[in-house]
Design a protein around this motif. Structure first.
Motif, PDB file in Angstrom:
ATOM      1  N   ARG A  47       0.823  -1.200   0.000  1.00  0.00           N
ATOM      2  CA  ARG A  47       0.000   0.000   0.000  1.00  0.00           C
ATOM      3  C   ARG A  47       0.864   1.260   0.000  1.00  0.00           C
ATOM      4  O   ARG A  47       0.626   2.207  -0.722  1.00  0.00           O
ATOM      5  N   HIS A  48       1.863   1.285   0.884  1.00  0.00           N
ATOM      6  CA  HIS A  48       2.794   2.408   0.944  1.00  0.00           C
ATOM      7  C   HIS A  48       4.160   1.874   0.523  1.00  0.00           C
ATOM      8  O   HIS A  48       4.914   1.375   1.349  1.00  0.00           O
TER       9      HIS A  48
ATOM     10  N   GLU B 250       1.421  11.109   5.856  1.00  0.00           N
ATOM     11  CA  GLU B 250       0.331  11.414   6.796  1.00  0.00           C
ATOM     12  C   GLU B 250       0.031  10.243   7.734  1.00  0.00           C
ATOM     13  O   GLU B 250      -0.058  10.449   8.955  1.00  0.00           O
ATOM     14  N   PRO B 251      -0.111   8.997   7.227  1.00  0.00           N
ATOM     15  CA  PRO B 251      -0.326   7.886   8.158  1.00  0.00           C
ATOM     16  C   PRO B 251       0.830   7.683   9.133  1.00  0.00           C
ATOM     17  O   PRO B 251       0.622   7.366  10.305  1.00  0.00           O
ATOM     18  N   LEU B 252       2.058   7.916   8.680  1.00  0.00           N
ATOM     19  CA  LEU B 252       3.213   7.759   9.557  1.00  0.00           C
ATOM     20  C   LEU B 252       3.230   8.845  10.632  1.00  0.00           C
ATOM     21  O   LEU B 252       3.605   8.589  11.782  1.00  0.00           O
ATOM     22  N   LEU B 253       2.812  10.030  10.286  1.00  0.00           N
ATOM     23  CA  LEU B 253       2.722  11.126  11.253  1.00  0.00           C
ATOM     24  C   LEU B 253       1.787  10.735  12.405  1.00  0.00           C
ATOM     25  O   LEU B 253       2.087  10.975  13.570  1.00  0.00           O
TER      26      LEU B 253
ATOM     27  N   ARG C  63      13.517  13.818   1.377  1.00  0.00           N
ATOM     28  CA  ARG C  63      12.794  13.820   0.104  1.00  0.00           C
ATOM     29  C   ARG C  63      11.347  14.293   0.244  1.00  0.00           C
ATOM     30  O   ARG C  63      10.862  15.017  -0.591  1.00  0.00           O
ATOM     31  N   TYR C  64      10.623  13.832   1.245  1.00  0.00           N
ATOM     32  CA  TYR C  64       9.244  14.285   1.471  1.00  0.00           C
ATOM     33  C   TYR C  64       9.111  14.743   2.906  1.00  0.00           C
ATOM     34  O   TYR C  64       9.667  14.142   3.821  1.00  0.00           O
ATOM     35  N   GLN C  65       8.327  15.800   3.096  1.00  0.00           N
ATOM     36  CA  GLN C  65       8.086  16.272   4.451  1.00  0.00           C
ATOM     37  C   GLN C  65       6.677  15.921   4.902  1.00  0.00           C
ATOM     38  O   GLN C  65       5.830  15.551   4.088  1.00  0.00           O
TER      39      GLN C  65
ATOM     40  N   ARG D 231       3.074  16.255  17.820  1.00  0.00           N
ATOM     41  CA  ARG D 231       1.835  16.006  18.582  1.00  0.00           C
ATOM     42  C   ARG D 231       0.845  17.154  18.433  1.00  0.00           C
ATOM     43  O   ARG D 231      -0.326  16.944  18.174  1.00  0.00           O
ATOM     44  N   GLU D 232       1.332  18.392  18.589  1.00  0.00           N
ATOM     45  CA  GLU D 232       0.448  19.563  18.534  1.00  0.00           C
ATOM     46  C   GLU D 232      -0.190  19.735  17.167  1.00  0.00           C
ATOM     47  O   GLU D 232      -1.395  19.901  17.048  1.00  0.00           O
ATOM     48  N   GLN D 233       0.629  19.674  16.128  1.00  0.00           N
ATOM     49  CA  GLN D 233       0.100  19.929  14.785  1.00  0.00           C
ATOM     50  C   GLN D 233      -0.712  18.760  14.255  1.00  0.00           C
ATOM     51  O   GLN D 233      -1.624  18.954  13.480  1.00  0.00           O
ATOM     52  N   ASN D 234      -0.384  17.561  14.675  1.00  0.00           N
ATOM     53  CA  ASN D 234      -1.166  16.425  14.237  1.00  0.00           C
ATOM     54  C   ASN D 234      -2.569  16.472  14.821  1.00  0.00           C
ATOM     55  O   ASN D 234      -3.541  16.060  14.210  1.00  0.00           O
ATOM     56  N   LEU D 235      -2.718  17.020  16.028  1.00  0.00           N
ATOM     57  CA  LEU D 235      -4.038  17.156  16.663  1.00  0.00           C
ATOM     58  C   LEU D 235      -4.929  18.124  15.884  1.00  0.00           C
ATOM     59  O   LEU D 235      -6.143  17.977  15.851  1.00  0.00           O
TER      60      LEU D 235
END
Length: 197
Positions: free
Chosen positions: A37-38, A144-147, A164-166, A191-195
């Protein structure tokens, strides 16, 4: 004369069949990531990328970091560089058996197997809470899923460096440009930005 031609023909056919089978067996470990998938393809880090990763870590903190993990470690060059840069422990996580065996053999032959370890594991199932430095060369679809996974598992001391990717959030620091760019995120930022997302 006719028998000799037939023998050569059979020899060529057998060479083609066995050569094709051999190439397929060697190629399978490198092609199977595309079926996941990834997909995390094997693309070796350049010298500039390695320099950018470790310069960024030095800029961020002078504190000695203890345990680096490279997610999708390939041939192990980030892990070996971590040992050169003074990390007491460095671990590579990789699914490709051929690359794991290669990296383990290199660690053994260079007397670095006590510092550099390589594990065959799925990064999605591997516990990341024991590492204070996480490095990955990701692909766009996995960021995104890894974040989300990282926001649940990393410790307060952890930093994450992506290449390579952020991540789809604001980074704390960056070094380099284009394909050699690397981004650093501390645990609080993750943690903060993912919320918010």
């Amino acid at each position: 004369m006719k028998e000799e031609r037939n023998s050569k023909k059979i020899g060529r056919i057998l060479l083609g069949v066995f050569g094709g089978v051999g190439l397929t067996v060697l190629a399978v470990p490198f092609l199977t990531p595309a079926l996941r998938r990834h997909a995390l393809p094997y693309v070796p880090a350049t010298r500039e990328q390695l320099d950018n990763i470790f310069n960024l870590l030095k800029q961020y903190s002078s504190k000695q970091r203890k345990h680096l993990v490279d997610l999708g470690s390939g041939d192990g060059r980030i892990v070996f560089e971590a040992a050169q840069q003074g990390f007491p422990r460095a671990t590579g996580i990789e699914l490709n058996r051929v690359l794991i065996y290669y990296a383990r053999l290199k660690a053994l032959s260079s007397n670095q197997s006590s510092i550099c370890q390589f594990k065959r594991a799925n990064l999605w199932k591997h516990d990341l809470s024991k590492y204070d430095t996480i490095v990955l060369f990701g692909v766009d679809t996995m960021m995104e899923p890894l974040l989300k996974k990282l926001s649940k598992e990393i410790t307060d001391e952890s930093v994450v460096v992506t290449c390579r990717y952020q991540f789809p959030i604001k980074h704390d620091r960056t070094v380099g440009e284009g394909i050699d760019a690397v981004w650093l995120y501390n645990s609080q930022t993750i943690r903060e930005q993912n919320l918010k997302n």
